[in-house]
Design an enzyme around this catalytic site. Structure first.
Site, mmCIF file in Angstrom:
data_model
loop_
_atom_site.group_PDB
_atom_site.id
_atom_site.type_symbol
_atom_site.label_atom_id
_atom_site.label_comp_id
_atom_site.label_asym_id
_atom_site.label_seq_id
_atom_site.Cartn_x
_atom_site.Cartn_y
_atom_site.Cartn_z
ATOM 1 N N ARG A 125 42.324 50.939 42.802
ATOM 2 C CA ARG A 125 41.622 50.210 42.568
ATOM 3 C C ARG A 125 42.120 48.545 41.543
ATOM 4 O O ARG A 125 43.172 49.754 40.570
ATOM 5 C CB ARG A 125 40.036 50.561 42.523
ATOM 6 N N GLU A 171 38.694 40.953 41.542
ATOM 7 C CA GLU A 171 38.931 39.988 42.808
ATOM 8 C C GLU A 171 37.122 39.539 43.712
ATOM 9 O O GLU A 171 36.077 39.121 42.445
ATOM 10 C CB GLU A 171 38.302 40.641 43.643
ATOM 11 N N HIS A 222 42.792 42.890 49.648
ATOM 12 C CA HIS A 222 42.203 43.921 49.575
ATOM 13 C C HIS A 222 41.188 44.722 51.181
ATOM 14 O O HIS A 222 40.771 44.824 51.616
ATOM 15 C CB HIS A 222 41.110 44.215 48.728
#
Ligand SMILES: O=CC(=O)O
Length: 326
Positions: A236, A265, A283
């Site tokens: 993360r 993000e 991601h």
């Protein structure tokens, strides 16, 4: 009477059909008024299914009938577990089915950063290839280098296997505790965080985000890494202090970074965009057709069990389930 399920992420038609067999299903329309759709769906929902939205007290207060949330992810740092506990809301996730795929992506980032794959692809396409490349564009070896894993869980171990058995890399690791079986399997050595940072040629961050791991790697930790070392983050974003990482990459205090996750993000207008020694992916750790399908199926299976009977396979907050059975 069928229970109500609100799906707040994209779901394939066959998975929608499966859910409709047992539930009244409403789907979030991403092009519609998002807030209005949540406001309409949450008070009625017995179950939620999806990924990637922060769900705490403020979001879930109106969901008075809610019994279970099935997250289509392994990570669940976007949930307020204390509040879910208070409200007796069960949370499930999707471990296991994404382990190998996410490890593949971690290794792809490692290879790409070390051999400058993304950077040189852009360079070729920009028409710069006029003659054989010289040392200015050389990368560094991967095979035989020391692989440091921060968080030797399932995904960390899968990356370590790739390194150890595919590329002859000595493996060192740091985490909550020793893992004797993995040490034996991988010949892996346990290190303190500082020792690992000083010794590894590749540092792979694979720890879940929690208050303990937030900014685990900051300016001090980056300074402990070798100038030739490469940092990979598939965990993360907030596990790294991104501003400190950007400085370290810009000043070449470390060689490169391979990143799949970010503090905010989607990543927009970031100084990372100007850094050729940062490989930036959107991601996509688990984003293959096969694995996303398996994750959706696992999440649906968990939700069916939670709402219809049977024990869900992947319970994040087992105390809620235990109270429900009592
Ligand atoms: O980041 C992806 C996941 O947690 O599954």
């Amino acid at each position: 009477m069928k229970k109500n399920v609100f799906v707040f992420s994209r779901l394939a038609p066959e998975h929608q059909a499966r859910l409709r067999q047992h539930f009244n299903v409403s789907l979030l329309d991403p092009d519609g008024d998002i807030a209005a759709q949540y406001a309409a769906a949450l008070p009625e929902a017995h179950g939620l299914l999806g990924v990637g939205r922060p769900f705490g007290r403020a979001q879930l207060e109106p969901a008075r009938r809610l019994e279970a949330i099935a997250s289509i992810s392994v990570g669940y740092d976007n949930y307020d577990l204390t509040y879910l506990d208070e409200r007796d809301i069960l949370l499930t996730n999707t471990p296991d089915v994404l382990t190998e795929t996410t490890a593949d992506l971690g290794f792809a980032l490692l290879m790409s950063a070390a051999r400058r794959v993304a950077e040189l692809d852009a360079w070729v396409k920009a028409g710069h290839w006029q003659a054989a490349v010289g040392p200015a564009l050389f990368g560094g070896d991967v095979h035989g280098k020391t692989l440091g894993i921060l968080g030797l869980g399932k995904i960390g171990a899968a990356i370590a296997r790739r390194g150890r058995f595919g590329f002859g890399m000595p493996v060192i690791y740091h985490g909550n505790g020793r893992k004797p079986e993995l040490e034996a399997e991988l010949g892996a050595g346990y290190r303190s965080l500082d020792e690992l940072l000083g010794e590894a040629d590749f540092v792979c961050v694979v720890v879940p985000l929690s208050e303990r791991t937030r900014h685990l790697i900051g300016r001090r930790e980056l300074a402990l890494m070798k100038p030739s070392a490469i940092l990979i983050n598939i965990a993360r974003g907030p596990v790294l202090d991104e501003a400190a990482l950007i400085e370290a990459l810009r000043d070449r205090r470390i060689q490169a970074a391979g990143l799949d996750v970010y503090e905010k993000e989607p990543l927009k207008d970031s100084p990372l965009f100007a850094l050729p020694n940062a490989v930036t992916l959107p991601h996509i750790g688990s984003a293959t057709h096969e694995t996303r399908r398996a994750m959706a199926e696992r999440a649906i299976d968990n939700l069916e069990r939670a709402l219809l009977g049977g024990t869900p396979r992947d319970i994040v907050n087992p105390q809620v389930w235990a109270r429900r059975q009592a």
